[in-house]
Each structure stands twice: as structure tokens, then as C-alpha cells.
Design a protein around this motif. Structure first.
Motif, PDB file in Angstrom:
ATOM      1  N   ALA A  22       7.167  25.627  53.531  1.00  0.00           N
ATOM      2  CA  ALA A  22       6.538  26.947  53.398  1.00  0.00           C
ATOM      3  C   ALA A  22       6.989  27.620  52.106  1.00  0.00           C
ATOM      4  CB  ALA A  22       6.869  27.812  54.610  1.00  0.00           C
ATOM      5  N   LEU A  23       8.294  27.596  51.842  1.00  0.00           N
ATOM      6  CA  LEU A  23       8.794  28.218  50.610  1.00  0.00           C
ATOM      7  C   LEU A  23       8.279  27.490  49.372  1.00  0.00           C
ATOM      8  CD1 LEU A  23      12.543  29.265  51.053  1.00  0.00           C
ATOM      9  CD2 LEU A  23      10.502  30.689  51.078  1.00  0.00           C
ATOM     10  N   GLN A  24       8.234  26.160  49.440  1.00  0.00           N
ATOM     11  CA  GLN A  24       7.719  25.391  48.297  1.00  0.00           C
ATOM     12  C   GLN A  24       6.260  25.742  48.019  1.00  0.00           C
ATOM     13  OE1 GLN A  24       8.324  21.234  49.119  1.00  0.00           O
ATOM     14  NE2 GLN A  24      10.545  21.416  49.097  1.00  0.00           N
ATOM     15  N   LEU A  25       5.474  25.865  49.091  1.00  0.00           N
ATOM     16  CA  LEU A  25       4.048  26.142  48.896  1.00  0.00           C
ATOM     17  C   LEU A  25       3.828  27.530  48.296  1.00  0.00           C
ATOM     18  CD1 LEU A  25       2.500  24.458  52.055  1.00  0.00           C
ATOM     19  CD2 LEU A  25       2.260  23.757  49.687  1.00  0.00           C
ATOM     20  N   ILE A  26       4.710  28.468  48.629  1.00  0.00           N
ATOM     21  CA  ILE A  26       4.564  29.819  48.073  1.00  0.00           C
ATOM     22  C   ILE A  26       5.107  29.882  46.642  1.00  0.00           C
ATOM     23  CG2 ILE A  26       5.295  32.234  48.325  1.00  0.00           C
ATOM     24  CD1 ILE A  26       5.530  31.603  51.398  1.00  0.00           C
ATOM     25  N   LEU A  27       6.281  29.273  46.421  1.00  0.00           N
ATOM     26  CA  LEU A  27       7.007  29.509  45.164  1.00  0.00           C
ATOM     27  C   LEU A  27       6.932  28.373  44.146  1.00  0.00           C
ATOM     28  CD1 LEU A  27      10.257  31.070  46.680  1.00  0.00           C
ATOM     29  CD2 LEU A  27       8.531  32.265  45.341  1.00  0.00           C
ATOM     30  N   VAL A  28       6.855  27.136  44.618  1.00  0.00           N
ATOM     31  CA  VAL A  28       7.040  25.999  43.708  1.00  0.00           C
ATOM     32  C   VAL A  28       5.733  25.245  43.427  1.00  0.00           C
ATOM     33  CG1 VAL A  28       8.319  23.845  43.353  1.00  0.00           C
ATOM     34  CG2 VAL A  28       9.404  25.728  44.572  1.00  0.00           C
ATOM     35  N   VAL A  29       4.961  24.979  44.469  1.00  0.00           N
ATOM     36  CA  VAL A  29       3.765  24.141  44.306  1.00  0.00           C
ATOM     37  C   VAL A  29       2.728  24.755  43.357  1.00  0.00           C
ATOM     38  CG1 VAL A  29       1.832  23.042  45.535  1.00  0.00           C
ATOM     39  CG2 VAL A  29       4.150  22.902  46.464  1.00  0.00           C
ATOM     40  N   PRO A  30       2.503  26.086  43.379  1.00  0.00           N
ATOM     41  CA  PRO A  30       1.558  26.635  42.389  1.00  0.00           C
ATOM     42  C   PRO A  30       1.988  26.338  40.949  1.00  0.00           C
ATOM     43  CG  PRO A  30       2.002  28.259  44.091  1.00  0.00           C
ATOM     44  CD  PRO A  30       2.959  27.126  44.317  1.00  0.00           C
ATOM     45  N   LEU A  31       3.285  26.377  40.672  1.00  0.00           N
ATOM     46  CA  LEU A  31       3.780  26.055  39.327  1.00  0.00           C
ATOM     47  C   LEU A  31       3.580  24.566  39.037  1.00  0.00           C
ATOM     48  CD1 LEU A  31       7.194  27.990  39.391  1.00  0.00           C
ATOM     49  CD2 LEU A  31       4.983  28.821  38.599  1.00  0.00           C
ATOM     50  N   LEU A  32       3.814  23.756  40.083  1.00  0.00           N
ATOM     51  CA  LEU A  32       3.671  22.302  39.956  1.00  0.00           C
ATOM     52  C   LEU A  32       2.212  21.937  39.619  1.00  0.00           C
ATOM     53  CD1 LEU A  32       5.283  19.939  42.572  1.00  0.00           C
ATOM     54  CD2 LEU A  32       3.000  19.509  41.758  1.00  0.00           C
ATOM     55  N   ILE A  33       1.263  22.580  40.310  1.00  0.00           N
ATOM     56  CA  ILE A  33      -0.153  22.288  40.051  1.00  0.00           C
ATOM     57  C   ILE A  33      -0.543  22.785  38.662  1.00  0.00           C
ATOM     58  CG2 ILE A  33      -2.514  22.671  40.844  1.00  0.00           C
ATOM     59  CD1 ILE A  33      -1.439  22.950  43.671  1.00  0.00           C
ATOM     60  N   GLU A  34       0.023  23.930  38.270  1.00  0.00           N
ATOM     61  CA  GLU A  34      -0.256  24.423  36.917  1.00  0.00           C
ATOM     62  C   GLU A  34       0.314  23.450  35.882  1.00  0.00           C
ATOM     63  OE1 GLU A  34       1.141  28.383  36.114  1.00  0.00           O
ATOM     64  OE2 GLU A  34       0.063  28.500  34.223  1.00  0.00           O
ATOM     65  N   GLY A  35       1.485  22.899  36.171  1.00  0.00           N
ATOM     66  CA  GLY A  35       2.087  21.900  35.278  1.00  0.00           C
ATOM     67  C   GLY A  35       1.184  20.685  35.121  1.00  0.00           C
ATOM     68  N   GLU A  36       0.502  20.315  36.207  1.00  0.00           N
ATOM     69  CA  GLU A  36      -0.402  19.158  36.147  1.00  0.00           C
ATOM     70  C   GLU A  36      -1.593  19.406  35.227  1.00  0.00           C
ATOM     71  OE1 GLU A  36       0.298  16.827  40.363  1.00  0.00           O
ATOM     72  OE2 GLU A  36      -1.359  18.227  40.216  1.00  0.00           O
ATOM     73  N   THR A  37      -2.009  20.676  35.109  1.00  0.00           N
ATOM     74  CA  THR A  37      -3.139  20.948  34.207  1.00  0.00           C
ATOM     75  C   THR A  37      -2.736  20.660  32.751  1.00  0.00           C
ATOM     76  OG1 THR A  37      -2.588  23.296  33.972  1.00  0.00           O
ATOM     77  CG2 THR A  37      -4.105  22.714  35.746  1.00  0.00           C
ATOM     78  N   PHE A  38      -1.454  20.865  32.444  1.00  0.00           N
ATOM     79  CA  PHE A  38      -0.967  20.517  31.095  1.00  0.00           C
ATOM     80  C   PHE A  38      -0.761  19.006  30.978  1.00  0.00           C
ATOM     81  CE2 PHE A  38       0.195  24.959  31.543  1.00  0.00           C
ATOM     82  CZ  PHE A  38      -0.190  25.491  30.318  1.00  0.00           C
ATOM     83  N   GLU A  39      -0.219  18.404  32.064  1.00  0.00           N
ATOM     84  CA  GLU A  39       0.019  16.956  32.069  1.00  0.00           C
ATOM     85  C   GLU A  39      -1.285  16.199  31.808  1.00  0.00           C
ATOM     86  OE1 GLU A  39       0.953  15.393  35.944  1.00  0.00           O
ATOM     87  OE2 GLU A  39       1.948  13.620  35.150  1.00  0.00           O
ATOM     88  N   GLN A  40      -2.375  16.690  32.428  1.00  0.00           N
ATOM     89  CA  GLN A  40      -3.658  15.982  32.327  1.00  0.00           C
ATOM     90  C   GLN A  40      -4.465  16.419  31.106  1.00  0.00           C
ATOM     91  OE1 GLN A  40      -5.139  17.108  36.147  1.00  0.00           O
ATOM     92  NE2 GLN A  40      -3.751  15.748  37.257  1.00  0.00           N
ATOM     93  N   GLY A  41      -3.924  17.365  30.344  1.00  0.00           N
ATOM     94  CA  GLY A  41      -4.624  17.818  29.144  1.00  0.00           C
ATOM     95  C   GLY A  41      -5.786  18.761  29.427  1.00  0.00           C
ATOM     96  N   LEU A  42      -5.886  19.280  30.664  1.00  0.00           N
ATOM     97  CA  LEU A  42      -6.961  20.225  31.000  1.00  0.00           C
ATOM     98  C   LEU A  42      -6.710  21.558  30.291  1.00  0.00           C
ATOM     99  CD1 LEU A  42      -7.153  19.495  34.840  1.00  0.00           C
ATOM    100  CD2 LEU A  42      -8.612  18.584  33.035  1.00  0.00           C
TER     101      LEU A  42
END
Lengths: 228, 65
Positions: A22-42
Motif C-alpha cells: 500500500a505504501l509503495q503504491l502511494i509513494l514509490v510506484v508512481p515515481l517508478l512508472i515515471e522513471g520508466e517513461t525516461f527509460e523507454q525514451g517516451l
């Protein structure tokens, strides 16, 4: 003792796993998904925008867009924290046989010690990584990580249970040894994501782990003394 | 009479011995469970499991890829 070990580990592990997810989904996962947009060059960081400024807008994607993915995060947190819980109660069992009392309050201290050993100490050499981070060889990192966790556990146990001053001296030597040896690293920076995003990710990952281990330890200790 | 005393003595020492070893077996079994679950949760590289565990592994900072 088997009933105590299983009741305490399974229930506390599941509670802490759900709490951590629950804490990861609120605090960490949104940052992780945003990081993926940079990883994938989006999204590209440090490119000229239309008005000539070098800036990248903040944009945490909603976690609701990929809901099924997060069930995996929930399930695997329950698996991982139940695993941590089993190892924690192994410690309880050994300590109890040596005459130490385990309850919720003691469990909280054990839990925070677990956070130090499993997350805080290895993060000195291997910081939590945003997706897209390029790092050293996987097996070398896993080996160093495991060695650091084991050395830190041994160090904490030395300080807690061996007679001073030798317990403290041994403990500090065990804490320091993996870092003197050094974590496997590479000699180049490859980051494609903004440093603000990566640092916030790392800090929040550690904070969530600390809170989750506190819940894990307190719950496991509380259940331990009630299921005797 | 002498023999009976001897038997009683053996029985009283045997009981705690069994308790000790059953505790040790239980602790060892719990340790195996913990290591097994963490191996699955943190280290197995099989693609399907890796994908399901991906976000958790990053968030927990298991070195996973």
C-alpha cells in the motif's frame, strides 16, 4: 515452538506485505512508472523546450492506468515480507532459547534491526535503483548484497548479545567490512532520468521499508508472545 | 529397587532432550521457508516471475536486473 514460528511469521508477514505494498503504491510506484517513461525514451530529460529553456515537466503517471500490474506488486510483497518474517522469527526462536523475552516492543526493535540489515546497510553501496539505471554485473551485485546483509545481521547480533566491549568491536568491524571491500560499481554515469526523481525514489523506498519492517517486527513479536 | 531408580532418571533426562531437538528442527524449517520465499520474491530470474515481481523488487531494492 513450531506453532509460534508459523503463526507469527505467516500472519505478521502478510500484514506487513499488504502494508508495504500500500505504501509503495502511494509513494514509490508512481515515481517508478515515471522513471520508466525516461527509460523507454517516451520522455527525454535535458532537452530544449519550445521557449528555449532546459527543463522537464514533472509528471507522475496515475497508478490506476495499469491496475493488474499492481496485483503483482501486492502478491510479491506478501511473499517477500513473509520470507523476511520467517527469518525474523528464527531469530526470535534462537533468542528465546537463550533466555531473551520476545513481545511486541522487543519485536519492534528486531524489526528496525531487520530494516538496517536488509535495506539501509546495502543501500550505502547499492542505492535503490529507478528503472533504467545502468549498473554493474547482476551476480556480483547480488553476491555483495547478500554478503552485506549477512555481515550486518552478524554485527547487530554481536552488539546485542555479546559482552562489551568485544561485542561492539566485532559488530562495528562486521558493519564496516563489506563497505571497505566495496560494492560492485561501474565508472560511468548513464542516468537518463532527472536526479530529483531518482533521489526521491531511493529515499522513499528506504522510508517505506523502514515503516514496513517496524510493522513486521511489532506484529511478529506481539503474535509470538500470544501464540506460545 | 535400584533398577527402578535408574529407569526414572533416564526418563526425566530424555524428555527435555526431545523438546530441544524438536525446537531446533522447527527453527531450521522456518529458516528454510524464509530463504525459499525470499529466493522466489527477490532473486528468481524466470521471466514471468520477474515481471510480476518487478516493481516490488525495485521498491525493496533487491538487486534484480
Amino acid at each position: 515452538m513450531i506453532k509460534q514460528l508459523f503463526t507469527s511469521a505467516v500472519l505478521a508477514g502478510l500484514v506487513a506485505g499488504i502494508f508495504a505494498a500500500a505504501l509503495q503504491l502511494i509513494l514509490v510506484v508512481p515515481l517508478l512508472i515515471e522513471g520508466e517513461t525516461f527509460e523507454q525514451g517516451l520522455v527525454l530529460h535535458f532537452t530544449l523546450s519550445e521557449n528555449g529553456a532546459i527543463e522537464t515537466p514533472v509528471g507522475h503517471p496515475s497508478i490506476m492506468a495499469q491496475l493488474p500490474r499492481h496485483f503483482g506488486t501486492l502478491a510479491m510483497n506478501m511473499v517477500a515480507y513473509t520470507g523476511f518474517a520467517f527469518l525474523l522469527v528464527v531469530g526470535f526462536g534462537i533468542a528465546q532459547r537463550a533466555g531473551h523475552k520476545i513481545d511486541g516492543r522487543a519485536g519492534l526493535v528486531w524489526g528496525l534491526a531487520g530494516f538496517i540489515a536488509v535495506h539501509l546497510a546495502p543501500s550505502v553501496g547499492l542505492a535503490p535503483e529507478l528503472p533504467g539505471t545502468i549498473t554493474a554485473d547482476l551476480v556480483a551485485r547480488q553476491t555483495w548484497w547478500l554478503g552485506t546483509v549477512l555481515a550486518t545481521i552478524a554485527g547487530l547480533a554481536s552488539i546485542a548479545f555479546l559482552r562489551a566491549p568485544w561485542g561492539a568491536v566485532t559488530g562495528i568491524a562486521l558493519f564496516v567490512a563489506p563497505h571497505v571491500l566495496g560494492a560492485p560499481t561501474i565508472d560511468t554515469y548513464y542516468g537518463v532520468a532527472p536526479p530529483e526523481l531518482a533521489s526521491q525514489f531511493a529515499a522513499r523506498a528506504l522510508a517505506v521499508a523502514a515503516a514496513s519492517w517496524a510493522v513486521l517486527g511489532a506484529a511478529a513479536g506481539w503474535l509470538w508472545c500470544r501464540s506460545a | 529397587m535400584k533398577n527402578m531408580t535408574k529407569v526414572t532418571a533416564i526418563q526425566t533426562t530424555a524428555a527435555p532432550h526431545t523438546k530441544v531437538s524438536s525446537d531446533v528442527v522447527a527453527i531450521a524449517f522456518a529458516a528454510l521457508m524464509g530463504v525459499g520465499l525470499l529466493f522466489v520474491g527477490g532473486f528468481v530470474q524466470a521471466s514471468a516471475l520477474h515481471d510480476v515481481a518487478h516493481d516490488q523488487r525495485h521498491a525493496i531494492a533487491f538487486p534484480c536486473h
